[in-house]
Every structure is written in structure tokens, then in C-alpha cells.
Design a protein around this motif. Sequence first.
Motif, PDB file in Angstrom:
ATOM      1  N   ILE A  15       0.827  -1.217   0.000  1.00 54.75           N
ATOM      2  CA  ILE A  15       0.000   0.000   0.000  1.00 54.75           C
ATOM      3  C   ILE A  15       0.857   1.262   0.000  1.00 54.75           C
ATOM      4  O   ILE A  15       0.527   2.242  -0.678  1.00 54.75           O
ATOM      5  CB  ILE A  15      -1.005   0.007   1.177  1.00 54.75           C
ATOM      6  CG1 ILE A  15      -2.045   1.109   0.988  1.00 54.75           C
ATOM      7  CG2 ILE A  15      -0.311   0.177   2.527  1.00 54.75           C
ATOM      8  CD1 ILE A  15      -2.948   0.929  -0.158  1.00 54.75           C
ATOM      9  N   GLU A  35       8.763  -4.442  -7.954  1.00 52.20           N
ATOM     10  CA  GLU A  35       8.151  -5.381  -6.997  1.00 52.20           C
ATOM     11  C   GLU A  35       8.720  -6.773  -7.274  1.00 52.20           C
ATOM     12  O   GLU A  35       8.843  -7.184  -8.419  1.00 52.20           O
ATOM     13  CB  GLU A  35       6.619  -5.352  -7.164  1.00 52.20           C
ATOM     14  CG  GLU A  35       5.860  -6.486  -6.495  1.00 52.20           C
ATOM     15  CD  GLU A  35       6.031  -6.575  -4.979  1.00 52.20           C
ATOM     16  OE1 GLU A  35       5.858  -5.573  -4.281  1.00 52.20           O
ATOM     17  OE2 GLU A  35       6.369  -7.692  -4.499  1.00 52.20           O
ATOM     18  N   GLY A  41       0.793  -8.105  -2.133  1.00 50.19           N
ATOM     19  CA  GLY A  41       0.794  -9.461  -1.568  1.00 50.19           C
ATOM     20  C   GLY A  41       1.473  -9.616  -0.210  1.00 50.19           C
ATOM     21  O   GLY A  41       1.446 -10.697   0.372  1.00 50.19           O
ATOM     22  N   GLY A  49      -7.854  -4.260   6.547  1.00 52.95           N
ATOM     23  CA  GLY A  49      -8.478  -3.299   5.633  1.00 52.95           C
ATOM     24  C   GLY A  49      -9.245  -2.179   6.312  1.00 52.95           C
ATOM     25  O   GLY A  49     -10.057  -1.513   5.679  1.00 52.95           O
ATOM     26  N   VAL A 174      11.021  -7.625 -10.339  1.00 49.41           N
ATOM     27  CA  VAL A 174      12.461  -7.786 -10.127  1.00 49.41           C
ATOM     28  C   VAL A 174      12.743  -9.053  -9.325  1.00 49.41           C
ATOM     29  O   VAL A 174      11.872  -9.593  -8.661  1.00 49.41           O
ATOM     30  CB  VAL A 174      13.068  -6.576  -9.371  1.00 49.41           C
ATOM     31  CG1 VAL A 174      13.124  -5.346 -10.256  1.00 49.41           C
ATOM     32  CG2 VAL A 174      12.302  -6.282  -8.078  1.00 49.41           C
ATOM     33  N   TRP A 176      16.067 -10.313  -6.892  1.00 48.01           N
ATOM     34  CA  TRP A 176      17.388  -9.912  -6.401  1.00 48.01           C
ATOM     35  C   TRP A 176      18.243 -11.103  -5.972  1.00 48.01           C
ATOM     36  O   TRP A 176      19.321 -10.900  -5.390  1.00 48.01           O
ATOM     37  CB  TRP A 176      17.264  -8.997  -5.191  1.00 48.01           C
ATOM     38  CG  TRP A 176      16.330  -7.848  -5.330  1.00 48.01           C
ATOM     39  CD1 TRP A 176      15.019  -7.829  -4.959  1.00 48.01           C
ATOM     40  CD2 TRP A 176      16.609  -6.539  -5.861  1.00 48.01           C
ATOM     41  NE1 TRP A 176      14.459  -6.589  -5.214  1.00 48.01           N
ATOM     42  CE2 TRP A 176      15.417  -5.782  -5.766  1.00 48.01           C
ATOM     43  CE3 TRP A 176      17.748  -5.936  -6.399  1.00 48.01           C
ATOM     44  CZ2 TRP A 176      15.326  -4.462  -6.190  1.00 48.01           C
ATOM     45  CZ3 TRP A 176      17.653  -4.612  -6.810  1.00 48.01           C
ATOM     46  CH2 TRP A 176      16.457  -3.892  -6.716  1.00 48.01           C
ATOM     47  N   THR A 214       9.915   1.002  -0.004  1.00 48.53           N
ATOM     48  CA  THR A 214       8.626   0.733   0.652  1.00 48.53           C
ATOM     49  C   THR A 214       8.445  -0.787   0.635  1.00 48.53           C
ATOM     50  O   THR A 214       7.470  -1.290   0.102  1.00 48.53           O
ATOM     51  CB  THR A 214       7.468   1.416  -0.111  1.00 48.53           C
ATOM     52  OG1 THR A 214       7.607   1.102  -1.515  1.00 48.53           O
ATOM     53  CG2 THR A 214       7.456   2.911   0.073  1.00 48.53           C
ATOM     54  N   GLY A 218      10.775  -6.688   3.923  1.00 49.97           N
ATOM     55  CA  GLY A 218      11.978  -6.921   3.118  1.00 49.97           C
ATOM     56  C   GLY A 218      13.043  -5.844   3.298  1.00 49.97           C
ATOM     57  O   GLY A 218      14.104  -5.893   2.658  1.00 49.97           O
ATOM     58  N   ASN A 324       3.805 -11.048   9.861  1.00 51.98           N
ATOM     59  CA  ASN A 324       4.534 -10.089  10.700  1.00 51.98           C
ATOM     60  C   ASN A 324       4.144  -8.674  10.358  1.00 51.98           C
ATOM     61  O   ASN A 324       3.985  -8.330   9.195  1.00 51.98           O
ATOM     62  CB  ASN A 324       6.047 -10.203  10.440  1.00 51.98           C
ATOM     63  CG  ASN A 324       6.594 -11.506  10.946  1.00 51.98           C
ATOM     64  OD1 ASN A 324       6.207 -11.988  12.007  1.00 51.98           O
ATOM     65  ND2 ASN A 324       7.502 -12.094  10.185  1.00 51.98           N
ATOM     66  N   ALA A 356      -3.647   2.622   6.884  1.00 55.14           N
ATOM     67  CA  ALA A 356      -4.374   3.896   6.867  1.00 55.14           C
ATOM     68  C   ALA A 356      -3.442   5.076   6.633  1.00 55.14           C
ATOM     69  O   ALA A 356      -3.873   6.116   6.124  1.00 55.14           O
ATOM     70  CB  ALA A 356      -5.115   4.072   8.191  1.00 55.14           C
TER      71      ALA A 356
HETATM   72  P1  FAD Z   1       3.808  -4.524   2.448  1.00 54.45           P
HETATM   73  O1  FAD Z   1       2.351  -4.592   2.200  1.00 54.45           O
HETATM   74  O2  FAD Z   1       4.417  -5.673   3.162  1.00 54.45           O
HETATM   75  O3  FAD Z   1       4.481  -4.315   1.029  1.00 54.45           O
HETATM   76  C1  FAD Z   1       5.834  -4.478   0.797  1.00 54.45           C
HETATM   77  C2  FAD Z   1       5.984  -4.953  -0.637  1.00 54.45           C
HETATM   78  O4  FAD Z   1       7.345  -4.927  -0.963  1.00 54.45           O
HETATM   79  C3  FAD Z   1       5.493  -6.386  -0.841  1.00 54.45           C
HETATM   80  O5  FAD Z   1       4.646  -6.409  -1.971  1.00 54.45           O
HETATM   81  C4  FAD Z   1       6.772  -7.171  -1.067  1.00 54.45           C
HETATM   82  O6  FAD Z   1       6.609  -8.262  -1.956  1.00 54.45           O
HETATM   83  C5  FAD Z   1       7.660  -6.115  -1.678  1.00 54.45           C
HETATM   84  N1  FAD Z   1       9.080  -6.357  -1.485  1.00 54.45           N
HETATM   85  C6  FAD Z   1       9.711  -6.832  -0.390  1.00 54.45           C
HETATM   86  N2  FAD Z   1      11.026  -6.863  -0.600  1.00 54.45           N
HETATM   87  C7  FAD Z   1      11.242  -6.390  -1.860  1.00 54.45           C
HETATM   88  C8  FAD Z   1      12.393  -6.172  -2.647  1.00 54.45           C
HETATM   89  N3  FAD Z   1      13.608  -6.437  -2.190  1.00 54.45           N
HETATM   90  N4  FAD Z   1      12.226  -5.687  -3.899  1.00 54.45           N
HETATM   91  C9  FAD Z   1      11.017  -5.400  -4.397  1.00 54.45           C
HETATM   92  N5  FAD Z   1       9.883  -5.596  -3.685  1.00 54.45           N
HETATM   93  C10 FAD Z   1      10.006  -6.081  -2.437  1.00 54.45           C
HETATM   94  N6  FAD Z   1      -3.215  -1.304   9.089  1.00 54.45           N
HETATM   95  C11 FAD Z   1      -4.362  -0.576   9.037  1.00 54.45           C
HETATM   96  O7  FAD Z   1      -4.302   0.638   8.860  1.00 54.45           O
HETATM   97  N7  FAD Z   1      -5.595  -1.167   9.158  1.00 54.45           N
HETATM   98  C12 FAD Z   1      -5.740  -2.489   9.391  1.00 54.45           C
HETATM   99  O8  FAD Z   1      -6.855  -2.986   9.476  1.00 54.45           O
HETATM  100  C13 FAD Z   1      -4.561  -3.272   9.504  1.00 54.45           C
HETATM  101  N8  FAD Z   1      -4.660  -4.584   9.757  1.00 54.45           N
HETATM  102  C14 FAD Z   1      -3.522  -5.338   9.807  1.00 54.45           C
HETATM  103  C15 FAD Z   1      -3.659  -6.712  10.045  1.00 54.45           C
HETATM  104  C16 FAD Z   1      -2.514  -7.522  10.032  1.00 54.45           C
HETATM  105  C17 FAD Z   1      -2.666  -8.997  10.291  1.00 54.45           C
HETATM  106  C18 FAD Z   1      -1.243  -6.948   9.782  1.00 54.45           C
HETATM  107  C19 FAD Z   1      -0.019  -7.796   9.728  1.00 54.45           C
HETATM  108  C20 FAD Z   1      -1.118  -5.587   9.565  1.00 54.45           C
HETATM  109  C21 FAD Z   1      -2.252  -4.768   9.581  1.00 54.45           C
HETATM  110  N9  FAD Z   1      -2.157  -3.400   9.358  1.00 54.45           N
HETATM  111  C22 FAD Z   1      -3.297  -2.632   9.319  1.00 54.45           C
HETATM  112  C23 FAD Z   1      -0.868  -2.775   9.056  1.00 54.45           C
HETATM  113  C24 FAD Z   1      -0.714  -2.679   7.540  1.00 54.45           C
HETATM  114  O9  FAD Z   1      -1.079  -3.879   6.925  1.00 54.45           O
HETATM  115  C25 FAD Z   1       0.709  -2.334   7.166  1.00 54.45           C
HETATM  116  O10 FAD Z   1       1.166  -1.218   7.908  1.00 54.45           O
HETATM  117  C26 FAD Z   1       0.819  -1.981   5.682  1.00 54.45           C
HETATM  118  O11 FAD Z   1       0.124  -2.885   4.866  1.00 54.45           O
HETATM  119  C27 FAD Z   1       2.283  -1.985   5.287  1.00 54.45           C
HETATM  120  O12 FAD Z   1       2.359  -1.685   3.919  1.00 54.45           O
HETATM  121  P2  FAD Z   1       3.732  -1.711   3.157  1.00 54.45           P
HETATM  122  O13 FAD Z   1       3.441  -1.251   1.788  1.00 54.45           O
HETATM  123  O14 FAD Z   1       4.765  -0.974   3.939  1.00 54.45           O
HETATM  124  O15 FAD Z   1       4.222  -3.214   3.256  1.00 54.45           O
END
Ligand code: FAD
Length: 403
Positions: A15, A35, A41, A49, A174, A176, A214, A218, A324, A356
Motif C-alpha cells: 500500500i 516489486e 501481496g 483493511g 524484479v 534480487w 517501501t 523486506g 509479521n 491507513a
Molecule cells: P507490504 O504490504 O508488506 O508491502 C511491501 C511490498 O514490498 C510487498 O509487496 C513485497 O513483496 C515487496 N518487497 C519486499 N522486498 C522487496 C524487494 N527487495 N524488492 C522489491 N519488492 C520487495 N493497518 C491498518 O491501517 N488497518 C488495518 O486494518 C490493519 N490490519 C492489519 C492486520 C494484520 C494482520 C497486519 C499484519 C497488519 C495490519 N495493518 C493494518 C498494518 C498494515 O497492513 C501495514 O502497515 C501496511 O500494509 C504496510 O504496507 P507496506 O506497503 O509498507 O508493506
Amino acid sequence: MTDINADVVVIGGGIAGLWLFNTLNQQGYKALLLEEEALGGGQTIKSQGIVHGGTKYTLSGNLTKAAECIAGMPKRWRDALAGQGDVDLSDARILSEYHYLWSPGDIASRMTSFFASKALRGRVNQVKEREKLPAIFRNDSFRGKAYELNEIVLDIQTVVKSLVKGLESRTLKVDWAPDSGNSRIVSDNGDIAYIEHTQGDMTYRIQAGKFVLTVGEGTRTLMGRWGISEPEMQLRPLHMVMVKHAHPDPLYAHCLGVKTVPRMTVTSHPTEDGQWVWYLGGEIAEDGVERTPEEQIRVARRELAAILPWVNFDNAQWSTLRVNRAEPKQSKLLRPDAAFCQPVGNGIVTWPTKLALAPNLADEVGNLLEADNVKPSGNEDFALPANLKHPEVCEQFWSKHFD
Ligand code: FAD
């Protein structure tokens, strides 16, 4: 070697990366999204959500000034869902207009509910009339109180699809892996000099004014490939429960217990065969990390029977999901309820800490780009070479768990 010159490269399509990528594109930046798996994913699709507005944190008396930032998020999302925000989510699906807080009626939780009602005054409304309660609570066995929170619940897969729509040609899949992968970071004195990407017999050199990480969980590994070790990350494991069943009514609510974490947080997700997957988090997911899936399901059954005794789960299918939360290592200096963005060399390392807060993360990165004079150079015809592979959108989190 063919050069690809972007203004900003966003690495990681959860997100945080998707909201940022979409925003930058609209602002005229030549932005690319890299990605390694499927878009959305990671934690994003496994989240519940809920677009939190901070009300959950009042349970711990923690609604500080910093939390005012998260209090502004529901409006940002609602504007986007109406097609009038910084990103266009008008095609995304709203699962529930409101999330609820409810006390199941026993003495201990009534105390918490009293505390919550004072702390929350003006932020939430108690639903007093039976006909205004969510359908699942309109049962004679329902005791206790329900509060309506200004927090939408979203079908996250449709959010992911909306954010990448029309921008697929600027995304790159990608890999790595040191021996077999096709991408690597070439660093230079703490900066990312460029990303080298090979496909077939072609090698590309991706350069940018700024590289934004982001990548959620990872981050540590990718920082290692870049050759930096800070900021530090921490993981908080959860053991979520999923139950697929045919009860007609969905539930979107935090069930209050005696602790400051909700006893259970339930969201409901429609399946293609007309059933619901209820997704159970909160205290049960935090306390259940050491339990086996079988034990965790036993606890979930017992808890649901205690708090929703009129809902029949006899023919339900059960499963659990370990996931996690990835976030910056906690320190007193951190604002707990704002996105984390730290400049490092010509990069920015980020964690939204909550779904959020994705709009807040995009704002913060925007400020850092401006401070560093990284400007949009115009992107009308910007696209990656046609042969390059794009990442797919992820499947629903329960897709591999049920018939
Ligand atoms: P991620 O969604 O983990 O995205 C990281 C992306 O980077 C992934 O697609 C991964 O494949 C990719 N990636 C990783 N390494 C690499 C690399 N080396 N190169 C390229 N791509 C890579 N927050 C809320 O506000 N409301 C909720 O209801 C809520 N419920 C939650 C319930 C659970 C069970 C959990 C675990 C979390 C919840 N959260 C909620 C928190 C929220 O889900 C996270 O803060 C948010 O989704 C994190 O988004 P992100 O984009 O940082 O990480």
C-alpha cells in the motif's frame, strides 16, 4: 547497457509504494515501481483493511497530539473513494462504511467500555436504537453496547487494482537473488548509483533522482544489498484466524475486553461462492503466536462462542495465517501514529506502520523530494521497454486456505 532514467524509483508495491507511485505519477514525476512478488501481496492484503482514525488508540489513553495525524486519514481515503482525492479509488470496493466497537456485556469489559466512551466522546457515536445496529447484533441474545467509528473497511485487493490501473507499463518485476536473480543494486559511497536489471540478452541501467524503499518486511535484506544498516527494523508477529461460514451477516468490529488491545477484531470478506471469511485479529492474534494452528483455532472457537453465542459455526471451515507487522525499531523519538520516512544517501527508507497512513507517507516523501529539489520532469510518454515483465496483483489472503 540501455539507460532508463526516472525521477523516482519506488521499490516495493504494497500500500505504501502503490499510493506513493500513483501520487507521483499524477504529479508528473517519471516514477517506476519495482516489486519482487505480487502487488499488495505482503502485509497489505493480509491486513484487516480498516482505515483507522486513531480511535483504537484511545483505549490505552494514548490519543496524543501525534495521533491527530491518523485522525485525518479517514477523510483522505473517503475523498479518494469518491474519486476526489489525491489518488482515484472510485473503483475500489467498500466492505463497510463503518467499523464498530462493542462490549459483549460482561462486567470487566463494561468497565473498558465506560472508559472508552468518555475518552472517545465526540469521536464515536453509541448506537442506541436496535434498528441502527449492524444486522448481526439485532439478536435477542445481544447484550452490551455498540459504538460506530468513522472508519471504513475496504476490500484491499480492489484498492491495489485501482492504484496500479493505467500505470502497469511503469512497473517492473524484479528478482534480487544473488545467483539466479536478474536485478542488483550498484551502490556508491552510501548512494544507490543505479539498479542493473537484465532480461534475456538485454541489460538496463535504472537511474533516478531518488530511490524510495517501501518494502515492508523486506527492508533489512534490501538495505543489506544496498550496503546500509540503518534505520533498524523490528517485526511483530501475529497469528490470525480465518473462518469461512454461511452465516448471512458480516461483522466489522473490535470486541472490547479487559486489555487495551481489543479482545478480538473481526472483519468479514465475501467469497465468490456467497459465503464470508471472517478474519480474526486483536488480542487473540497477538497472544496466539506460540500456539499451534490447532490450538489457535480452538481458542478462536471458544472466544466466538463466548462473545457471539447466537452465531452457529458448526459447518465452518477454519484456518490460520501467520504474518509479521514490519516497522521501525521503537524508540521514544518515534511518532507512533505517523508514517516513518528517513532519508539515507539518495534514498528514503519508509514504513507506513499502518495501511491507513499511506497518504501520510506519500505526503512526507513529497516533502523530502521537494526539500532535495527532485522535481517532476513530465511523464506523458514515460514507459518501460515493452519486453520487460510487470508484477501481477496479489490474490485474496484466504485464497489458498479454503475450498
Ligand atoms: P507490504 O504490504 O508488506 O508491502 C511491501 C511490498 O514490498 C510487498 O509487496 C513485497 O513483496 C515487496 N518487497 C519486499 N522486498 C522487496 C524487494 N527487495 N524488492 C522489491 N519488492 C520487495 N493497518 C491498518 O491501517 N488497518 C488495518 O486494518 C490493519 N490490519 C492489519 C492486520 C494484520 C494482520 C497486519 C499484519 C497488519 C495490519 N495493518 C493494518 C498494518 C498494515 O497492513 C501495514 O502497515 C501496511 O500494509 C504496510 O504496507 P507496506 O506497503 O509498507 O508493506
